[in-house]
Write a protein that holds these residues in place. Structure first.
Motif, PDB file in Angstrom:
ATOM      1  N   SER A 129      42.433  30.753  41.603  1.00 13.28           N
ATOM      2  CA  SER A 129      43.455  31.689  41.117  1.00 13.28           C
ATOM      3  C   SER A 129      42.933  33.116  40.933  1.00 13.28           C
ATOM      4  N   PRO A 130      41.671  33.350  40.546  1.00 19.47           N
ATOM      5  CA  PRO A 130      41.216  34.753  40.472  1.00 19.47           C
ATOM      6  C   PRO A 130      41.210  35.435  41.848  1.00 19.47           C
ATOM      7  N   ILE A 131      40.860  34.673  42.904  1.00 17.80           N
ATOM      8  CA  ILE A 131      40.861  35.261  44.263  1.00 17.80           C
ATOM      9  C   ILE A 131      42.309  35.515  44.705  1.00 17.80           C
ATOM     10  N   GLN A 132      43.187  34.585  44.366  1.00 19.80           N
ATOM     11  CA  GLN A 132      44.614  34.781  44.677  1.00 19.80           C
ATOM     12  C   GLN A 132      45.142  36.037  43.963  1.00 19.80           C
ATOM     13  N   ALA A 133      44.640  36.275  42.743  1.00 15.33           N
ATOM     14  CA  ALA A 133      45.096  37.457  41.989  1.00 15.33           C
ATOM     15  C   ALA A 133      44.651  38.744  42.697  1.00 15.33           C
ATOM     16  N   ARG A 152      38.438  45.378  40.567  1.00 16.11           N
ATOM     17  CA  ARG A 152      37.171  44.751  40.185  1.00 16.11           C
ATOM     18  C   ARG A 152      37.496  43.385  39.563  1.00 16.11           C
ATOM     19  N   LEU A 153      36.991  42.312  40.168  1.00 16.52           N
ATOM     20  CA  LEU A 153      37.070  40.976  39.561  1.00 16.52           C
ATOM     21  C   LEU A 153      35.681  40.727  38.985  1.00 16.52           C
ATOM     22  N   SER A 154      35.600  40.789  37.653  1.00 13.51           N
ATOM     23  CA  SER A 154      34.284  40.781  37.001  1.00 13.51           C
ATOM     24  C   SER A 154      34.022  39.435  36.343  1.00 13.51           C
ATOM     25  N   ALA A 155      32.773  39.256  35.888  1.00 14.81           N
ATOM     26  CA  ALA A 155      32.401  38.008  35.212  1.00 14.81           C
ATOM     27  C   ALA A 155      33.318  37.784  34.015  1.00 14.81           C
ATOM     28  N   GLY A 156      33.631  36.518  33.773  1.00 15.41           N
ATOM     29  CA  GLY A 156      34.565  36.189  32.700  1.00 15.41           C
ATOM     30  C   GLY A 156      36.007  36.251  33.167  1.00 15.41           C
ATOM     31  N   TYR A 157      36.186  36.288  34.488  1.00 12.57           N
ATOM     32  CA  TYR A 157      37.521  36.265  35.102  1.00 12.57           C
ATOM     33  C   TYR A 157      38.393  37.432  34.628  1.00 12.57           C
ATOM     34  N   ARG A 158      37.774  38.632  34.599  1.00 12.57           N
ATOM     35  CA  ARG A 158      38.529  39.833  34.219  1.00 12.57           C
ATOM     36  C   ARG A 158      38.871  40.620  35.481  1.00 12.57           C
ATOM     37  N   LEU A 159      40.138  40.955  35.611  1.00 10.17           N
ATOM     38  CA  LEU A 159      40.598  41.692  36.790  1.00 10.17           C
ATOM     39  C   LEU A 159      41.021  43.092  36.363  1.00 10.17           C
ATOM     40  N   THR A 160      40.338  44.092  36.891  1.00  8.66           N
ATOM     41  CA  THR A 160      40.676  45.477  36.552  1.00  8.66           C
ATOM     42  C   THR A 160      41.200  46.173  37.794  1.00  8.66           C
TER      43      THR A 160
END
Ligand code: NAD
Ligand code: 89Y
Length: 343
Positions: free
Chosen positions: A130-134, A255-263
């Motif tokens: 899901s993070p990559i889909q985001a 930026r998809l960062s550690a901890g599944y944070r999307l900026t």
């Protein structure tokens, strides 16, 4: 309501358990038979999932019939003989990554399934996280304009050899095992690749293959990306199995960062979203990110099979991801830039 799709799973090892849990969550699919040449694994997994039809030989499984598809979850050496056997029985087939150890084997499997008129999907699941889909959704909305640079990064010190001891034994390791996912994600986000340059090294003296790889990709779109992976990286907080992504576009950045944070940052400001994957009832941290993507890709397979659509990571499509793996090894050996279309 159409009747359930009856599947058989071949290979009841370390990872197959995730696939069996996920199949239980896919509506309209039932795994009715199991096959593993290791009788103890077969019994253990058969009992765990209450599946009575059990085989130590794939030929016997296929001869008995009553199947709508076969899901192959064995390691790479058995993929070609198993896929070709399933194709001879004219059954749709899923094959785990790495699809093949050589391009010849991969092309032969694609041809066998095409000749038999059956769909073939490679279980290339990282793009389904899901993070990559985001990240893909932000690109699709056009918020950051046209991507011109990217990075897909997987750096970890996690002991993968405990669960998958064979990973320490092969002359190839991280690109074939893990980098293959990162390369597929790079294709998914930035499109097909016209050239690749790679450098590799082995840091861990206890394994045979390379455990660090840095790859520079020229995409047909004109974008450039860096795909880097390491299992020799000790960090303050172990990120396994997170893939981190950076994208610079003409109108902004992701930026998809550690901890599944999307900026997502544009001229009008920045937003930060939590894109952590859900913890499915049968999943366990830190694997839950991968486990959720197994459910997503298997759901995709059942939808495509019913609709007669080609799955995203069909065998045909996966030839392009596999060519990047081959290009990376060829480039690391020759120190030259490799065009994957020549492989
Ligand atoms: P494993 O060795 O634990 O399990 C493989 C099983 O297949 C074993 O039980 C073995 O007895 C059986 N097997 C092998 N050849 C067979 C044959 N011809 N007929 C019947 N049974 C046979 O391996 P694993 O760690 O579960 O990995 C399996 C595959 O899954 C690998 O290709 C690996 O790269 C892949 N994998 C994928 C992901 C992912 O996220 N997609 C994650 C981990 C592993
Ligand atoms: O085998 C690998 C995979 O596909 O995902 C992570 C892994 O289990 C270890 O690198």
């Amino acid at each position: 309501m159409s009747p359930p799709l009856r599947g058989a799973l071949v290979g009841c090892g370390f990872f197959a358990v995730n696939q069996l849990h996920a199949w239980r969550d896919v509506p309209g699919v039932e795994i009715v038979a199991l096959c593993d040449r290791d009788i103890a694994r077969l019994a253990l997994v058969g009992d765990q999932f209450g599946i009575g039809r059990r085989y130590i030989d794939a030929d016997a499984l296929l001869a008995d019939g009553g199947l709508d598809f076969v899901d192959i979850a064995t390691t790479v050496a058995s993929h070609r003989p198993l896929v070709e056997r399933v194709a001879r029985h004219r059954l749709p087939v899923i094959c785990q990554k790495p699809f093949a150890a050589t391009m010849d084997d991969a092309r032969a499997m694609v041809a066998a399934c095409a000749d038999a008129g059956v769909p073939l999907m490679v279980h290339e699941n990282f793009r389904w996280q899901s993070p990559i889909q985001a990240v893909r959704a932000v690109l699709d909305r056009g918020e950051i304009g046209t991507p011109f640079w990217g990075r897909v990064s997987f750096r970890s010190g996690y002991d993968v050899f405990a669960g998958q001891p064979y990973l320490a034994e092969g002359s190839r390791f991280i690109i074939e095992d893990l980098g293959i996912h990162s390369l597929d994600v790079a294709r998914y986000l930035f499109g097909d690749v016209s050239g690749l340059t790679a450098r590799t090294r082995r840091v861990n003296p206890a394994i045979r293959g390379e455990d660090v790889a840095t790859m520079l990709l020229d995409h047909a779109s004109g974008a450039t990306s860096v795909v880097d992976c390491s299992y020799a990286t000790t960090l303050g907080e172990e990120p396994f199995p997170q893939t981190l992504v950076e994208v610079d576009g003409t109108l902004g950045t992701i930026r998809l960062s550690a901890g599944y944070r999307l900026t997502v940052a544009t001229a009008t400001g920045a937003t930060e979203t939590d894109v952590a994957p859900p913890l499915l009832p049968w999943a366990a941290r830190p694997w839950h990110n991968i486990q959720e993507s197994v459910l997503a890709i298997q759901r995709h397979w059942s939808e495509c099979l019913r609709a007669g659509r080609e799955p995203q990571t069909s065998g045909r499509d996966n030839l392009k991801t596999l060519a990047l793996v081959e290009a990376a090894y060829a480039s690391a050996a020759s120190l030259q830039r490799i065009d994957p279309d020549t492989l």
